[in-house]
Design an enzyme around this catalytic site. Structure first.
Site: not given
Ligand code: HPA
Ligand code: ZN
Length: 331
Positions: A9, A188, A191, A269-270
């Site tokens: 991810h 996703h 979340e 993630d980021d």
């Protein structure tokens, strides 16, 4: 030595570091609205998912050419190797680029070239997952996937991301198209959205893994379903803290899920936005929750179990975790 992992991810565009944003802006003569890198960094204090997404999409304006996408992918891979990543299933927000007039072929060729080279250079295996954007119509997602399928690059799967609002139902057609082409399906859910969104992506989209899924904890039946079906969650603790999905890393409900039999993996993630790559995620989560070597090795093995690699590759990856664990025992 960093623990060997499979990263499941990570959004390619979420690895776009401020330094590279400025380099690419200069190369492509894109005007940026900030006073410089430091000014940009002051904007990385997010109140929630949409606040982050606004900046994340805005920063993508600097990505224009095949070379830009290859450079971004190479920069991620070089850092991922240092983070212990041995296999990566990378998310690409294709529509965020085609929507700005960058052809799908330019994006996909740049990324695919760099991924292919990384196999030879670093021994990191990889796959590309086209993440469709939930804030756009379902028909746009189907169209984007069709365009991607026409380009001669390897695709591993299809995903769903962006704002977790509205039903996932409009994306059913795109996910069916993906399945018909032998692509894997992830999404996703859970979340910022409720546990019911997790159920929806399993039932409506046929998701094989759920990205985040942390709010599944609000419904025992959903947790039980994930555990019974061995449906992996690709969890991102640093992201969840930075986007205020959870209050703090100390309160992260990782053990609650693993104790209930859910297959949990740790991911970044980021990483350019949320304060760390996957090695940082493992280290900081371990420190906050008091995870020992065995628990960390189990999480790394989970990442291999949850990945879409062949059985042969899976065995190689698991052997690397075994060796890492044995090395620590001897030390
Ligand atoms: N959630 C949804 N969409 C995203 C995310 C996220 O955490 N990161 C990049 N796109
Ligand atoms: Zn994500």
């Amino acid at each position: 030595m960093a623990i060997p992992t499979a990263e499941l991810h990570v959004h390619l565009e979420g690895t776009l570091e401020p330094e590279l944003i400025y380099q690419l802006a200069e190369r492509n003569r894109v005007e940026l609205p900030w006073a410089g890198i430091e000014d940009l960094r002051t904007r990385y204090d997010f109140t929630g998912l949409q606040h982050f997404l606004d900046l994340y999409y805005a920063n993508m304006a600097v990505l224009r050419t095949e070379e830009d996408f290859a450079d971004l992918t190479r920069a991620y891979l070089a850092r991922a190797v240092r983070a212990g990543v041995r296999h990566t299933e990378l998310f690409l927000d294709l529509q965020a680029h085609t929507g700005r007039g960058v052809p799908a072929e330019v994006v996909l060729r740049g990324v695919d070239d760099a991924l292919g080279a990384s196999e030879a250079e670093y021994g990191v295996s990889s796959g590309l997952i086209i993440t469709l954007l939930r804030h756009l119509p379902g028909e746009a997602a189907t169209e984007a996937l069709r365009e991607a399928l026409e380009v001669d690059v390897r695709l591993l799967g299809v995903g769903l991301c962006s704002a977790e609002t509205g039903s996932a139902r409009p994306f059913r057609e795109a996910f069916e198209l993906a399945a018909a082409h032998g692509l894997h399906r992830v999404a996703h859910a859970g979340e910022e959205g409720p546990a019911a969104n997790v159920t929806e992506v399993l039932d409506v989209l046929g998701a094989e893994r759920v990205d985040h899924g942390i709010r599944a904890l609000e419904d025992d039946a959903v947790v039980e379903r994930l555990a019974a079906g061995r449906v992996p969650l690709t969890m991102c603790p640093l992201s969840n803290v930075r986007l205020q999905v959870v209050g703090s890393l100390d309160a992260y409900p990782l053990r609650e899920l693993t104790d209930r039999g859910v297959l949990v993996t740790l991911n970044s993630d980021d990483p350019a936005y949320f304060g760390g790559y996957v090695d940082d995620v493992y280290r900081e989560t371990a420190a906050a929750l008091g995870l020992g070597t065995q628990e960390l090795a189990a999480l790394a093995r989970n990442s291999m179990e949850a990945s879409f690699v062949s059985e042969v590759r899976r065995a190689e990856l698991v052997a690397e975790v075994d060796a890492w664990e044995a090395g620590l025992r001897e030390a």
